[in-house]
Design a protein around this motif. Structure first.
Motif, PDB file in Angstrom:
ATOM      1  N   UNK A 156       0.829  -1.211   0.000  1.00  0.00           N
ATOM      2  CA  UNK A 156       0.000   0.000   0.000  1.00  0.00           C
ATOM      3  C   UNK A 156       0.859   1.254   0.000  1.00  0.00           C
ATOM      4  N   UNK A 157       2.009   1.198   0.663  1.00  0.00           N
ATOM      5  CA  UNK A 157       2.900   2.365   0.690  1.00  0.00           C
ATOM      6  C   UNK A 157       3.477   2.620  -0.695  1.00  0.00           C
ATOM      7  N   UNK A 158       3.876   1.573  -1.363  1.00  0.00           N
ATOM      8  CA  UNK A 158       4.417   1.730  -2.719  1.00  0.00           C
ATOM      9  C   UNK A 158       3.312   2.182  -3.681  1.00  0.00           C
ATOM     10  N   UNK A 170       3.528   5.385  -6.053  1.00  0.00           N
ATOM     11  CA  UNK A 170       3.346   5.306  -7.522  1.00  0.00           C
ATOM     12  C   UNK A 170       2.202   6.193  -7.985  1.00  0.00           C
ATOM     13  N   UNK A 171       1.196   6.356  -7.094  1.00  0.00           N
ATOM     14  CA  UNK A 171       0.032   7.147  -7.531  1.00  0.00           C
ATOM     15  C   UNK A 171       0.119   8.578  -7.025  1.00  0.00           C
ATOM     16  N   UNK A 172       1.266   8.906  -6.382  1.00  0.00           N
ATOM     17  CA  UNK A 172       1.427  10.285  -5.925  1.00  0.00           C
ATOM     18  C   UNK A 172       0.456  10.634  -4.816  1.00  0.00           C
ATOM     19  N   UNK A 229      13.653  -0.425  -0.259  1.00  0.00           N
ATOM     20  CA  UNK A 229      12.880   0.587  -0.997  1.00  0.00           C
ATOM     21  C   UNK A 229      12.891   1.938  -0.292  1.00  0.00           C
ATOM     22  N   UNK A 230      13.249   1.895   0.994  1.00  0.00           N
ATOM     23  CA  UNK A 230      13.202   3.112   1.820  1.00  0.00           C
ATOM     24  C   UNK A 230      11.818   3.762   1.751  1.00  0.00           C
ATOM     25  N   UNK A 231      10.811   2.893   1.674  1.00  0.00           N
ATOM     26  CA  UNK A 231       9.436   3.411   1.553  1.00  0.00           C
ATOM     27  C   UNK A 231       8.953   3.913   2.912  1.00  0.00           C
TER      28      UNK A 231
END
Ligand SMILES: Cc1ncc(C[n+]2csc(CCOP(=O)(O)OP(=O)(O)O)c2C)c(N)n1
Ligand SMILES: CC(=O)[C@@H](O)[C@H](O)COP(=O)(O)O
Ligand SMILES: [Mg+2]
Length: 637
Positions: free
Chosen positions: A132-134, A138-140, A169-171
């Motif tokens: 969900x974080x990625x 991706x969707x800004x 990913x350092x997300x």
């Protein structure tokens, strides 16, 4: 004039939007009322209590600080989410928990927008949260993603796979480690020792305040390198670097029952920093309810209970549970054979292996919530000549399928799989319904797959497995009590691949695998009364099939019905495959395979689920009449 009793704060809080209107000083009172409501509700429904009691304050703080459901809040396992459900518009239904058409006992997407991810099997929250974080990146989008995971769930490999990827990913992902030093039983493994050190390290106290100050500066341009250096220093003193090495900024441990600590830390994390962060929260399972606090299992799973005394409702006396029979049988086998060892994946009481551990502490292994490891660990033991029994619930074994294939079946290692909760389980619903084990095991070369039709058969199967060294062997049995049949003194070795006829007839053959045999015998009585002479056979083995028995039944009867408490692709499929290959479907034989419906069935009482699935006496009778074109009789059945 006595002032009217003030309206409970909880009565004014239906959703987190109402909660956010409260002054911060009201939160402890709200938590108190929420805890009382939780205890009262679960005393009426039964279910999971200890875990929810431990996260009352954390739940209040999370919904107070974050903007759910826009911010995604994921609960690992989800058994601790009853307070979350009460605060997210489901208080009016909380007393329908785990009942037919009621609330799920776990988080569930279809149930609420506040449940962004379904759970029940453990250790999935960080992976889902990272996804969900990625997706947000991706969707800004702009939203926080928070995963709350317990110390027990943190013993599963999947949690590390997720943290490893999150670090790479350092997300921006917030992981809250809810450390109550409990799994279902006492936690096992080096991880729990590590967390205990973190939570109680004396030296660590010195850094705690500095750490808190640090978090208040996180977003003020404090250079990440400095942060890391301090973390390293702090970690060096207390060993808290495991999470940092995985790329997580580690905060804590903090007191998970102190809202004055929780709220500011969560605010800081919400408003500052980037990259993955892990907040180590220390809580008490069963908190605030003395009977739970005092219990060894902290009231992890409870029946209905008396709120005043904590005394749980006793299930009516009856035949021993399959679990108990398995455990006792294995202890007896182990007394005769010191090569027998037993493995559980964090379910000592659920599988009954706690009794084995009491008898043979050195031959008992609780590997934590680590089913994949449990299976390959057993394979290693088998490779060295031991006789390992891996006792794993049917649906939890799903997690270790490649280990079964790759490490056990292909190498033809004699691992014994004791598969409990095989079939409908009732209140735990679809996630725990053991529907697929025959389907996924009987398709494997080298596997022997048995299913117990009663508790005496189970005892024989434990012995059969104990002495079978030709390769992997599995036996499945349902949740709940046996059939009340006489128990043999000792288990006897069953002939591999041989079933048994328990009633002879001439027109209809009911070929049962596992626990539906009793219903087949009842159906045979009804069919006989309608003039249909009926044979009932217990297949005992889904693999290898008793082909001689099946061929005889096919040749000597007009109707052949197979019945199993499992999904399509299991026993009945193998029987059909055999009949087709033998040309036994070409002489007018009417074959009907009875299996679970091709849906995920929500929770209900088991007898309701059997009826809905057509796997009870009435369903079997209806099937036979329909096969004979006697729909009118079928309609009456
Ligand atoms: C894959 C899997 N294996 C086993 C279980 C059974 N189980 C449910 S909760 C639990 C213990 C979880 O411990 P923890 O994460 O510390 O949560 P707590 O109950 O302490 O809040 C286990 C083993 C499960 N749900 N999923
Ligand atoms: C939450 C969880 O997965 C376990 O507590 C499970 O509910 C136990 O099931 P049994 O009650 O069948 O042992
Ligand atoms: Mg725990």
């Amino acid at each position: 004039m006595k002032s009217p009793p003030e309206t409970p704060i909880l009565d004014r809080v239906r959703f987190p939007s109402d909660l956010k209107q409260l002054p911060e000083e009201d939160l402890p009172k709200l938590a108190e009322e929420l805890r009382a409501e939780l205890i009262d509700a679960v005393s009426q429904t039964g279910g999971h209590l200890g875990a929810g009691l431990g996260v009352v304050e954390l739940t209040v703080a999370l919904h107070y600080v974050f903007d759910t459901p826009h911010d995604r809040l994921i609960w690992d396992v989800g058994h601790q989410a009853y307070p979350h459900k009460i605060l997210t518009g489901r208080r009016d239904r909380i007393r329908t928990l785990r009942q037919e058409n009621g609330l799920s006992g776990f988080t569930k997407r279809a149930e609420s927008e506040y449940d962004p991810f379904g759970a029940a099997h453990s250790s999935t929250s960080i992976s889902a949260g990272l996804g969900m974080a990625v997706a947000r990146e991706l969707s800004g989008g702009k939203r926080h993603v928070i995963a709350v995971i317990g110390d027990g769930a943190m013993s599963a490999g999947m949690a590390y796979e997720a943290m490893n990827n999150a670090g790479a990913l350092n997300a921006r992902l917030i992981v809250i480690l809810n450390d109550n030093d409990m799994s279902i039983a006492r936690p096992t493994g080096a991880m729990s020792a590590y967390l205990a050190r973190l939570a109680s390290g004396g030296a660590y106290q010195g850094f705690r305040d500095f750490g808190k100050k640090l978090t208040s500066y996180l977003g003020k341009g404090v250079n990440r390198a400095i942060t890391r250096a301090v973390e390293h220093a702090r970690g060096y003193v207390t060993g808290g670097t495991l999470f940092e090495e995985l790329g997580f900024f580690h905060i804590g441990p903090i007191d998970g029952h102190n809202l004055e600590h929780l709220v500011p830390v969560l605010r800081n994390v919400r408003d500052h920093g980037n990259g993955p962060v892990l907040i180590h929260v220390v809580t008490q399972k069963g908190k605030g309810y003395p009977p739970a606090e005092a219990a060894a299992d902290k009231y992890h799973g409870v029946a209905k209970f008396d709120v005043i005394t904590g005394a749980q409702a006793k299930s009516p006396a009856g035949p021993p549970s399959y679990t108990k029979v398995f455990a006792q049988s294995l202890v007896e086998e182990a007394r005769r054979d010191e090569r027998i060892v037993a493995i559980t994946a964090a379910m000592p009481s659920g599988t009954g292996l706690d009794k084995f551990g009491e008898a043979f502490p050195k031959r008992f292994f609780d590997v934590g919530i680590a089913e994949q490891h449990a299976v390959t660990f057993a394979a290693g033991l088998a490779a060295e000549g031991f006789r390992p029994f891996a006792a794993i619930y049917s649906t939890f074994l799903q997690r270790a399928y490649d280990q079964v294939v790759h490490d056990v079946a292909i190498q033809n290692l004699p691992v014994r799989f004791a598969i409990d909760r095989a079939g409908f389980v009732g209140a735990d619903g679809a996630t725990h319904c053991g529907a697929f084990d025959v389907t996924f095991l009987a398709t494997l070369p080298n596997l022997v797959v048995m299913a117990a039709s009663d508790e005496a058969e189970l005892k024989h199967m434990v012995h059969t497995a104990a002495v079978y060294d030709e390769g992997p062997i599995a036996f499945r049995y349902p949740r709940g009590n046996g059939m009340g049949v006489p128990m043999p003194e000792r288990g006897e070795a069953l002939e591999i691949g041989k079933g048994r006829v328990v009633r002879e007839g001439t027109k209809v053959a009911l070929l049962s695998l596992g626990g539906r045999l009793g219903e087949c015998l009842k159906a045979a009585d009804e069919l006989e009364a309608a003039g249909l002479s009926t044979t009932v056979a217990d297949a005992r083995f889904a693999k290898p099939l008793d082909t001689a028995l099946i061929a005889r039944l096919a040749r000597e009867h007009e109707v052949l019905v197979t019945i199993e408490e499992g999904a399509i692709g299991g026993f009945g499929a193998h029987v059909l495959h055999f009949l087709a290959h033998q040309g036994l479907l070409e002489n007018g034989l009417k074959v009907r395979p009875l299996v679970m419906p091709d849906i995920f069935m929500d929770q209900a009482k088991p007898e309701r689920m059997y009826a809905k699935a057509g796997l009870d006496c009435a369903g079997i009778v209806r099937t036979v009449f329909a096969a004979l074109g006697q729909e009118t009789k079928a309609a009456r059945a």
